[in-house]
Design a protein around this motif. Structure first.
Motif, PDB file in Angstrom:
ATOM      1  N   LEU A 103       0.817  -1.216   0.000  1.00 26.64           N
ATOM      2  CA  LEU A 103       0.000   0.000   0.000  1.00 26.64           C
ATOM      3  C   LEU A 103       0.850   1.265   0.000  1.00 26.64           C
ATOM      4  O   LEU A 103       0.544   2.231  -0.712  1.00 26.64           O
ATOM      5  CB  LEU A 103      -0.955  -0.018   1.201  1.00 26.64           C
ATOM      6  N   ASN A 104       1.911   1.260   0.763  1.00 27.12           N
ATOM      7  CA  ASN A 104       2.779   2.453   0.804  1.00 27.12           C
ATOM      8  C   ASN A 104       3.661   2.590  -0.434  1.00 27.12           C
ATOM      9  O   ASN A 104       4.281   3.643  -0.634  1.00 27.12           O
ATOM     10  CB  ASN A 104       3.658   2.420   2.054  1.00 27.12           C
ATOM     11  N   ARG A 105       3.720   1.542  -1.255  1.00 30.60           N
ATOM     12  CA  ARG A 105       4.602   1.568  -2.419  1.00 30.60           C
ATOM     13  C   ARG A 105       3.904   2.045  -3.688  1.00 30.60           C
ATOM     14  O   ARG A 105       4.561   2.315  -4.691  1.00 30.60           O
ATOM     15  CB  ARG A 105       5.183   0.171  -2.662  1.00 30.60           C
ATOM     16  N   PHE A 106       2.589   2.109  -3.683  1.00 28.07           N
ATOM     17  CA  PHE A 106       1.872   2.522  -4.885  1.00 28.07           C
ATOM     18  C   PHE A 106       2.160   3.985  -5.199  1.00 28.07           C
ATOM     19  O   PHE A 106       2.211   4.831  -4.296  1.00 28.07           O
ATOM     20  CB  PHE A 106       0.363   2.332  -4.717  1.00 28.07           C
ATOM     21  N   ASN A 107       2.321   4.283  -6.496  1.00 26.46           N
ATOM     22  CA  ASN A 107       2.537   5.675  -6.883  1.00 26.46           C
ATOM     23  C   ASN A 107       1.221   6.457  -6.788  1.00 26.46           C
ATOM     24  O   ASN A 107       0.149   5.883  -6.609  1.00 26.46           O
ATOM     25  CB  ASN A 107       3.148   5.768  -8.281  1.00 26.46           C
ATOM     26  N   LYS A 108       1.314   7.758  -6.940  1.00 21.34           N
ATOM     27  CA  LYS A 108       0.156   8.623  -6.728  1.00 21.34           C
ATOM     28  C   LYS A 108      -0.960   8.412  -7.741  1.00 21.34           C
ATOM     29  O   LYS A 108      -2.107   8.814  -7.513  1.00 21.34           O
ATOM     30  CB  LYS A 108       0.601  10.093  -6.758  1.00 21.34           C
ATOM     31  N   ASP A 109      -0.626   7.781  -8.883  1.00 20.42           N
ATOM     32  CA  ASP A 109      -1.654   7.534  -9.887  1.00 20.42           C
ATOM     33  C   ASP A 109      -2.613   6.429  -9.469  1.00 20.42           C
ATOM     34  O   ASP A 109      -3.706   6.306 -10.019  1.00 20.42           O
ATOM     35  CB  ASP A 109      -1.000   7.160 -11.225  1.00 20.42           C
ATOM     36  N   VAL A 110      -2.200   5.592  -8.511  1.00 18.36           N
ATOM     37  CA  VAL A 110      -3.048   4.505  -8.025  1.00 18.36           C
ATOM     38  C   VAL A 110      -3.986   5.070  -6.962  1.00 18.36           C
ATOM     39  O   VAL A 110      -3.550   5.546  -5.917  1.00 18.36           O
ATOM     40  CB  VAL A 110      -2.208   3.356  -7.433  1.00 18.36           C
ATOM     41  N   ILE A 111      -5.289   5.019  -7.256  1.00 16.16           N
ATOM     42  CA  ILE A 111      -6.256   5.587  -6.322  1.00 16.16           C
ATOM     43  C   ILE A 111      -7.177   4.527  -5.715  1.00 16.16           C
ATOM     44  O   ILE A 111      -7.944   4.831  -4.798  1.00 16.16           O
ATOM     45  CB  ILE A 111      -7.106   6.679  -6.987  1.00 16.16           C
ATOM     46  N   GLY A 112      -7.122   3.304  -6.222  1.00 17.41           N
ATOM     47  CA  GLY A 112      -7.987   2.251  -5.696  1.00 17.41           C
ATOM     48  C   GLY A 112      -7.319   0.890  -5.727  1.00 17.41           C
ATOM     49  O   GLY A 112      -6.407   0.659  -6.524  1.00 17.41           O
ATOM     50  N   VAL A 113      -7.789   0.007  -4.856  1.00 20.67           N
ATOM     51  CA  VAL A 113      -7.231  -1.342  -4.757  1.00 20.67           C
ATOM     52  C   VAL A 113      -8.374  -2.346  -4.694  1.00 20.67           C
ATOM     53  O   VAL A 113      -9.310  -2.188  -3.890  1.00 20.67           O
ATOM     54  CB  VAL A 113      -6.342  -1.493  -3.498  1.00 20.67           C
ATOM     55  N   ARG A 114      -8.299  -3.362  -5.543  1.00 18.35           N
ATOM     56  CA  ARG A 114      -9.272  -4.451  -5.516  1.00 18.35           C
ATOM     57  C   ARG A 114      -8.716  -5.612  -4.696  1.00 18.35           C
ATOM     58  O   ARG A 114      -7.523  -5.913  -4.738  1.00 18.35           O
ATOM     59  CB  ARG A 114      -9.579  -4.961  -6.921  1.00 18.35           C
ATOM     60  N   VAL A 115      -9.616  -6.272  -3.972  1.00 17.84           N
ATOM     61  CA  VAL A 115      -9.256  -7.489  -3.246  1.00 17.84           C
ATOM     62  C   VAL A 115     -10.296  -8.561  -3.549  1.00 17.84           C
ATOM     63  O   VAL A 115     -11.409  -8.267  -3.993  1.00 17.84           O
ATOM     64  CB  VAL A 115      -9.155  -7.236  -1.725  1.00 17.84           C
ATOM     65  N   LYS A 116      -9.932  -9.808  -3.283  1.00 18.52           N
ATOM     66  CA  LYS A 116     -10.829 -10.927  -3.549  1.00 18.52           C
ATOM     67  C   LYS A 116     -11.697 -11.223  -2.332  1.00 18.52           C
ATOM     68  O   LYS A 116     -11.219 -11.183  -1.198  1.00 18.52           O
ATOM     69  CB  LYS A 116     -10.025 -12.186  -3.897  1.00 18.52           C
ATOM     70  N   ARG A 117     -12.964 -11.536  -2.591  1.00 15.20           N
ATOM     71  CA  ARG A 117     -13.849 -12.014  -1.535  1.00 15.20           C
ATOM     72  C   ARG A 117     -13.921 -13.536  -1.593  1.00 15.20           C
ATOM     73  O   ARG A 117     -14.076 -14.120  -2.665  1.00 15.20           O
ATOM     74  CB  ARG A 117     -15.258 -11.454  -1.707  1.00 15.20           C
ATOM     75  N   LEU A 118     -13.817 -14.159  -0.428  1.00  7.74           N
ATOM     76  CA  LEU A 118     -13.978 -15.606  -0.315  1.00  7.74           C
ATOM     77  C   LEU A 118     -15.100 -15.883   0.669  1.00  7.74           C
ATOM     78  O   LEU A 118     -14.991 -15.583   1.863  1.00  7.74           O
ATOM     79  CB  LEU A 118     -12.680 -16.265   0.155  1.00  7.74           C
ATOM     80  N   MET A 119     -16.194 -16.438   0.163  1.00 10.35           N
ATOM     81  CA  MET A 119     -17.376 -16.702   0.980  1.00 10.35           C
ATOM     82  C   MET A 119     -17.268 -18.062   1.670  1.00 10.35           C
ATOM     83  O   MET A 119     -16.887 -19.057   1.037  1.00 10.35           O
ATOM     84  CB  MET A 119     -18.624 -16.683   0.086  1.00 10.35           C
ATOM     85  N   TYR A 120     -17.607 -18.105   2.950  1.00 12.78           N
ATOM     86  CA  TYR A 120     -17.732 -19.364   3.681  1.00 12.78           C
ATOM     87  C   TYR A 120     -19.210 -19.696   3.859  1.00 12.78           C
ATOM     88  O   TYR A 120     -20.038 -18.814   4.089  1.00 12.78           O
ATOM     89  CB  TYR A 120     -17.071 -19.258   5.052  1.00 12.78           C
ATOM     90  N   PHE A 121     -19.526 -20.980   3.749  1.00 14.54           N
ATOM     91  CA  PHE A 121     -20.901 -21.446   3.923  1.00 14.54           C
ATOM     92  C   PHE A 121     -20.846 -22.791   4.617  1.00 14.54           C
ATOM     93  O   PHE A 121     -20.140 -23.694   4.159  1.00 14.54           O
ATOM     94  CB  PHE A 121     -21.598 -21.558   2.559  1.00 14.54           C
ATOM     95  N   PHE A 122     -21.561 -22.920   5.729  1.00 19.99           N
ATOM     96  CA  PHE A 122     -21.452 -24.106   6.580  1.00 19.99           C
ATOM     97  C   PHE A 122     -19.992 -24.423   6.890  1.00 19.99           C
ATOM     98  O   PHE A 122     -19.529 -25.555   6.756  1.00 19.99           O
ATOM     99  CB  PHE A 122     -22.169 -25.308   5.965  1.00 19.99           C
ATOM    100  N   ASP A 123     -19.268 -23.388   7.275  1.00 20.34           N
ATOM    101  CA  ASP A 123     -17.917 -23.484   7.850  1.00 20.34           C
ATOM    102  C   ASP A 123     -16.815 -23.867   6.871  1.00 20.34           C
ATOM    103  O   ASP A 123     -15.693 -24.158   7.297  1.00 20.34           O
ATOM    104  CB  ASP A 123     -17.899 -24.478   9.027  1.00 20.34           C
ATOM    105  N   LYS A 124     -17.101 -23.820   5.574  1.00 14.31           N
ATOM    106  CA  LYS A 124     -16.061 -24.104   4.593  1.00 14.31           C
ATOM    107  C   LYS A 124     -16.171 -23.109   3.435  1.00 14.31           C
ATOM    108  O   LYS A 124     -17.258 -22.603   3.151  1.00 14.31           O
ATOM    109  CB  LYS A 124     -16.176 -25.534   4.055  1.00 14.31           C
ATOM    110  N   PRO A 125     -15.054 -22.832   2.748  1.00 17.28           N
ATOM    111  CA  PRO A 125     -15.097 -21.855   1.646  1.00 17.28           C
ATOM    112  C   PRO A 125     -15.837 -22.387   0.433  1.00 17.28           C
ATOM    113  O   PRO A 125     -15.823 -23.593   0.150  1.00 17.28           O
ATOM    114  CB  PRO A 125     -13.618 -21.625   1.324  1.00 17.28           C
ATOM    115  N   LEU A 126     -16.506 -21.486  -0.284  1.00 21.11           N
ATOM    116  CA  LEU A 126     -17.145 -21.798  -1.562  1.00 21.11           C
ATOM    117  C   LEU A 126     -16.266 -21.247  -2.684  1.00 21.11           C
ATOM    118  O   LEU A 126     -16.143 -20.037  -2.832  1.00 21.11           O
ATOM    119  CB  LEU A 126     -18.533 -21.161  -1.640  1.00 21.11           C
TER     120      LEU A 126
END
Length: 307
Positions: A103-126
């Motif tokens: 995060l601290n290394r991104f240049n000023k042109d970077v204004i947003g960051v995408r991350v992955k969502r991992l859903m759990y259902f009945f205690d295990k990932p889908l």
């Protein structure tokens, strides 16, 4: 930690004592500040927040976007970056480490960051059935984004042009409530989804049509697919949606959990949305003004003003 990026997390809460501590522990390594905007919880949410030195605010609930934007505008966030996370979510170790590293290394042109969502259902990932990976804009430079006003699936909108980077690791979506809670919640969601669907077809809010293009950006492609789905006949589309998610996108490989998820989320929920649309049409027809009046009288929603 000395190498924490200049990052504030915003969490909306209402009676989240079951989830909140887990969320805050995962943020403790990467965030300078945590802001909690609470809707007057009656459980131990406030005590848990203060245990982790989160800044605790309370505001009357209107809808998700209004509450989140209130948090952006009224809690004096002074860090370079902001991250959006729900109380029943947390960051896995890989994502924590990559936020610290990048995060601290991104240049000023970077204004947003995408991350992955991992859903759990009945205690295990889908991970099958189109559930993973799903990338969302969850981190942005302070002041360059707001939450869009929609009835459902509110996303962050960037207010200026800039680059968006992806950061590896997962934001884990792992709700610990039972299936009765889940179905009750999705019954309420179905009403709002029906309104959102009818707004796209009848334009209750008189909003400008956004660009949809299968070959455009990910957001434009998503809008194109959404409109293609909405143009299918009522009660046919839930069957097709289930077929695609369960068979084409291999949801059946998740076993019994995958079957339950596909039936409930991809069929039952979508079918319930169509039933609520059918009920509205059956009551007042397809006249825009009559539909507006119907949702006001039946559900207390002013569908002309999502905020």
């Amino acid at each position: 930690m000395d190498n924490k990026p200049s990052l504030t997390a915003i969490i909306l809460t209402y009676n989240e004592e079951v989830h909140l501590e887990r969320c805050l522990r995962s943020l403790n390594t990467v965030c300078e500040n945590v802001v909690i905007v609470d809707s007057y919880s009656t459980d131990k949410t406030e005590q848990i927040a203060k245990k982790y030195n989160a800044r605790f605010f309370q505001n009357r609930w209107v809808n998700y976007a209004t509450q989140f934007n209130w948090g952006l505008e009224n809690t004096d966030i002074d860090t370079d970056w902001v991250i959006r996370i729900d109380a029943d979510e947390y960051l896995d170790k890989e994502l924590q480490n990559n936020i610290l590293l990048n995060l601290n290394r991104f240049n000023k042109d970077v204004i947003g960051v995408r991350v992955k969502r991992l859903m759990y259902f009945f205690d295990k990932p889908l991970k099958k059935g189109g559930m993973y990976p799903i990338w969302h804009l969850k981190i942005w430079r302070n002041g360059v984004a707001k939450c869009e006003q929609k009835w459902m699936d509110e996303r962050m909108l960037l207010l200026q042009e800039g680059e968006i980077e992806n950061v590896e690791g997962n934001k884990i979506d792992y709700n610990l409530n039972n299936i009765t809670w889940w179905t009750s919640k999705h019954n309420n969601y179905a009403t709002r989804e029906a309104i959102d669907t009818l707004d796209k077809l009848h334009n209750f809010t008189n909003s400008e049509e956004k660009i949809s293009n299968f070959f455009g950006t990910s957001e434009q492609r998503r809008r194109w697919l959404k409109m293609a789905y909405l143009k299918l006949p009522l009660f046919v589309r839930p069957f097709l949606f289930f077929f695609v998610r369960y068979f084409v996108q291999l949801g059946f490989l998740e076993g019994k959990r995958g079957f339950i998820w596909s039936v409930l989320q991809c069929f039952w929920y979508r079918f319930l949305v169509d039933v609520k649309i059918y009920e509205a049409y059956r009551a007042v027809g397809k006249n825009k003004e009559q539909l507006i009046l119907y949702f006001k009288e039946e559900y207390g929603y002013d569908v002309t003003n999502v905020s």
